[in-house]
Scaffold this active site. Structure first.
Site, mmCIF file in Angstrom:
data_model
loop_
_atom_site.group_PDB
_atom_site.id
_atom_site.type_symbol
_atom_site.label_atom_id
_atom_site.label_comp_id
_atom_site.label_asym_id
_atom_site.label_seq_id
_atom_site.Cartn_x
_atom_site.Cartn_y
_atom_site.Cartn_z
ATOM 1 N N CYS A 108 15.580 -2.152 48.333
ATOM 2 C CA CYS A 108 14.221 -2.589 48.000
ATOM 3 C C CYS A 108 13.212 -2.173 49.072
ATOM 4 C CB CYS A 108 14.177 -4.091 47.798
ATOM 5 S SG CYS A 108 15.218 -4.601 46.431
ATOM 6 N N HIS A 242 7.122 -7.062 49.342
ATOM 7 C CA HIS A 242 8.074 -6.779 48.265
ATOM 8 C C HIS A 242 8.053 -7.927 47.257
ATOM 9 C CE1 HIS A 242 11.486 -5.818 45.943
ATOM 10 N NE2 HIS A 242 12.354 -6.579 46.577
ATOM 11 N N ASN A 272 11.463 -8.389 39.873
ATOM 12 C CA ASN A 272 11.753 -7.602 41.074
ATOM 13 C C ASN A 272 12.087 -6.167 40.647
ATOM 14 O OD1 ASN A 272 12.903 -6.395 43.304
ATOM 15 N ND2 ASN A 272 14.222 -8.118 43.828
HETATM 16 N N1 ACO Z 1 19.148 -20.383 34.993
HETATM 17 C C1 ACO Z 1 19.564 -21.658 35.125
HETATM 18 N N2 ACO Z 1 20.345 -22.067 36.142
HETATM 19 C C2 ACO Z 1 20.720 -21.137 37.039
HETATM 20 C C3 ACO Z 1 20.320 -19.805 36.968
HETATM 21 C C4 ACO Z 1 19.505 -19.425 35.879
HETATM 22 N N3 ACO Z 1 19.060 -18.172 35.711
HETATM 23 N N4 ACO Z 1 20.850 -19.130 38.024
HETATM 24 C C5 ACO Z 1 21.550 -20.020 38.735
HETATM 25 N N5 ACO Z 1 21.478 -21.248 38.154
HETATM 26 C C6 ACO Z 1 22.084 -22.488 38.567
HETATM 27 C C7 ACO Z 1 23.190 -22.307 39.574
HETATM 28 O O1 ACO Z 1 24.394 -22.016 38.890
HETATM 29 C C8 ACO Z 1 23.216 -23.665 40.243
HETATM 30 O O2 ACO Z 1 23.924 -24.522 39.408
HETATM 31 P P1 ACO Z 1 24.860 -25.697 40.046
HETATM 32 O O3 ACO Z 1 23.934 -26.543 40.877
HETATM 33 O O4 ACO Z 1 25.389 -26.380 38.853
HETATM 34 O O5 ACO Z 1 25.893 -24.976 40.877
HETATM 35 C C9 ACO Z 1 21.763 -24.121 40.194
HETATM 36 O O6 ACO Z 1 21.104 -23.252 39.241
HETATM 37 C C10 ACO Z 1 21.015 -24.059 41.505
HETATM 38 O O7 ACO Z 1 21.294 -22.843 42.117
HETATM 39 P P2 ACO Z 1 20.692 -22.566 43.547
HETATM 40 O O8 ACO Z 1 21.429 -21.436 44.153
HETATM 41 O O9 ACO Z 1 20.578 -23.842 44.287
HETATM 42 O O10 ACO Z 1 19.226 -22.144 43.171
HETATM 43 P P3 ACO Z 1 18.138 -21.675 44.193
HETATM 44 O O11 ACO Z 1 17.083 -22.682 44.248
HETATM 45 O O12 ACO Z 1 18.706 -21.188 45.472
HETATM 46 O O13 ACO Z 1 17.558 -20.397 43.437
HETATM 47 C C11 ACO Z 1 17.681 -18.022 43.426
HETATM 48 C C12 ACO Z 1 18.406 -19.309 43.118
HETATM 49 C C13 ACO Z 1 16.425 -17.928 42.585
HETATM 50 C C14 ACO Z 1 18.575 -16.832 43.107
HETATM 51 C C15 ACO Z 1 17.319 -18.052 44.932
HETATM 52 O O14 ACO Z 1 18.446 -18.274 45.704
HETATM 53 C C16 ACO Z 1 16.658 -16.802 45.350
HETATM 54 O O15 ACO Z 1 15.527 -16.562 44.993
HETATM 55 N N6 ACO Z 1 17.314 -15.959 46.170
HETATM 56 C C17 ACO Z 1 16.781 -14.697 46.538
HETATM 57 C C18 ACO Z 1 16.959 -13.801 45.386
HETATM 58 C C19 ACO Z 1 16.125 -12.574 45.505
HETATM 59 O O16 ACO Z 1 14.931 -12.621 45.471
HETATM 60 N N7 ACO Z 1 16.819 -11.465 45.617
HETATM 61 C C20 ACO Z 1 16.228 -10.246 45.679
HETATM 62 C C21 ACO Z 1 15.774 -9.989 47.081
HETATM 63 S S1 ACO Z 1 16.567 -8.676 47.800
HETATM 64 C C22 ACO Z 1 16.169 -7.479 46.806
HETATM 65 O O17 ACO Z 1 15.067 -7.382 46.352
HETATM 66 C C23 ACO Z 1 17.249 -6.578 46.413
#
Ligand code: ACO
Length: 326
Positions: A108, A242, A272
Site C-alpha cells: 500500500c 493512505h 482500501n
Molecule cells: N462483519 C461482522 N463482524 C466481523 C467482520 C465483518 N466484516 N469482520 C470481523 N468481524 C467480527 C470478528 O470475527 C470478531 O468477532 P468475535 O468478537 O466474535 O471474535 C468481531 O467482529 C470483532 O473483531 P475485532 O477484531 O475486535 O474488530 P476490530 O474492531 O479490531 O475491527 C478491523 C476489525 C476493521 C479489521 C480492524 O482491526 C482494522 O481496521 N484493522 C486494520 C485493517 C486495515 O485497515 N488493513 C489495511 C491496512 S494495511 C493495507 O492497506 C494493506
C-alpha cells in the site's frame, strides 16, 4: 520534482455494504463503524490494465505533455493476473509511450516508494518526465467467503506525471519484516525437484496488529520527516494519508493534534485501494480545486511487509481541460 498532471479511474461496479451482507455474515453498521467504508468499486467487466490506461491518459493529458515525452513509466502494483510481463509493459504501447518501465511492489506504500525512486531518477538526470501509475485489484486477493478481509478493499487506479521542477521537499521510506500479519500467497508451478509444499492463501490479515503497526508507523514517519525539515503539523495544509480505514486516520490525526478538515478522505466511497488510494484522492481533490496553489501536502502510507513511506510536497495548481475547478 513536481506533480504536473493527475488522473484516476474506478471500476463501474459499485458494491454497497448491504450487498455484501446479502452473502456474508456482516452488516452495514459493523462495516461503517469499524472502517468508515460505505461502498467500494470492484472490477467486473473491465481489466486492471484498462483502468490503469484510463488513469494514465488523464494524467498525461492534464500535464500538457504528449505520451512520447514520458522518459520512464513506474507502475505500482502488488499483483494482477499476469506474473509476467509487468503491468507497465502491458499498458505502455496502448498509452503511446515507448520508454523503459517496470513494476514496483511496495504494497500500500507503493506510490510513495515510486515517488522516492522517481526523485532519484530526476536527481541523477535520468529523466525529465516520469509517469507513475498505481493500479490495484486487492479485491482479487481476498477469500470472498471470509468477512474479515473482503469488506475492506476496493479496486482502482491513480496516476501522476512528474517533471524535473521544484516541488517535493523530502521523502522517508522504511521497511521491516512482519510477514505473518498481512500476506497473500500464490503457489507457483511445481517442478520434479521442488520439495517445499506451497499453498495458495487468500489475503490473511491480523486486523488488530495491522491497525497498531499502521498507526505507530505513520505517526513516526510524519513526526520524523516534519522534524527533519524543521516543520510542525501546523505547517502542513493537507495530510493525504493512505485510505485504509477511517479509524486509523482518526488515530493519527488525534496524535498530530490537527483539525479534521486537514485530513481529506474518500475511503467511504472506494474502500482500501492499496497503493492507488493516495493518487486517486489527490486527483479528486486537485480536479475539485481543493489543492491550493502553494499549499504544503504531507503524503503518508503503510502496507504489507511492513513498509511505509511519507513525503512532503509544495503543490502547484494543475489546469484541467474539461472540468471547471470549483
Ligand atoms: N462483519 C461482522 N463482524 C466481523 C467482520 C465483518 N466484516 N469482520 C470481523 N468481524 C467480527 C470478528 O470475527 C470478531 O468477532 P468475535 O468478537 O466474535 O471474535 C468481531 O467482529 C470483532 O473483531 P475485532 O477484531 O475486535 O474488530 P476490530 O474492531 O479490531 O475491527 C478491523 C476489525 C476493521 C479489521 C480492524 O482491526 C482494522 O481496521 N484493522 C486494520 C485493517 C486495515 O485497515 N488493513 C489495511 C491496512 S494495511 C493495507 O492497506 C494493506
Amino acid at each position: 520534482m513536481r506533480i504536473i498532471g493527475t488522473g484516476s479511474a474506478l471500476p463501474e461496479k459499485v458494491v454497497t455494504n448491504d450487498m455484501l451482507a446479502g452473502f456474508l455474515d456482516t452488516s452495514d453498521s459493523w462495516i461503517t463503524s469499524r472502517t468508515g467504508i460505505y461502498t467500494r468499486h470492484l472490477l467486473s467487466k473491465e481489466t486492471l490494465g484498462e483502468l490503469a490506461i484510463t488513469a494514465a491518459q488523464a494524467a498525461i493529458e492534464s500535464s500538457g505533455l504528449e505520451p512520447s515525452d514520458i522518459d520512464y513509466l513506474i507502475c505500482s502494483n502488488v499483483a494482477n493476473s499476469y506474473v509476467s510481463p509487468s503491468l507497465g509493459s502491458i499498458i505502455l504501447a496502448p498509452l503511446g509511450c515507448s520508454c523503459p518501465c517496470f513494476d514496483l511492489n511496495g504494497a500500500c506504500a507503493g506510490f510513495l516508494y515510486s515517488l522516492d525512486i522517481a526523485d532519484a531518477f530526476f536527481k541523477t538526470k535520468r529523466a525529465k518526465h516520469i509517469l507513475i501509475v498505481a493500479a490495484e485489484e486487492p479485491s482479487r486477493f481476498c477469500n470472498w467467503h471470509e468477512r474479515e478481509t473482503s469488506v475492506l478493499f476496493g479496486d482502482g487506479a491513480g496516476a501522476v506525471v512528474l517533471s524535473d521542477e521544484e516541488g517535493f521537499l523530502d521523502f522517508r521510506v522504511t521497511a521491516d519484516t512482519h510477514t505473518d500479519v498481512l500476506y497473500y500467497k500464490r503457489s507457483l508451478e511445481t517442478t520434479p525437484y521442488d520439495r517445499v509444499e506451497e499453498k495458495t492463501m487468500p489475503l490473511v490479515m491480523q486486523g488488530r496488529e495491522v491497525f497498531k503497526l499502521a498507526v505507530r508507523a505513520c505517526i513516526k514517519d510524519v513526526d520524523m520527516i516534519l522534524e527533519k525539515n524543521n516543520m510542525t503539523g501546523s505547517d502542513i495544509d493537507l495530510f493525504l494519508l493512505h485510505q485504509a480505514n477511517l479509524r486509523i486516520i482518526d488515530s493519527i490525526r488525534e496524535h498530530l493534534d490537527q483539525p479534521k478538515e486537514k485530513f481529506p478522505t474518500n475511503l467511504q466511497k472506494y474502500g482500501n485501494t492499496s497503493s492507488a488510494s493516495i493518487p486517486i484522492l489527490m486527483d479528486e481533490l486537485s480536479r475539485a480545486g481543493e489543492l491550493k496553489d502553494g499549499s504544503t501536502l504531507m503524503l503518508s502510507a503503510f502496507g504489507g511487509g511492513f513498509v511505509t513511506g511519507a513525503a512532503i510536497t509544495k503543490w502547484t495548481k494543475i489546469e484541467y481541460k474539461q472540468e471547471e475547478n470549483q
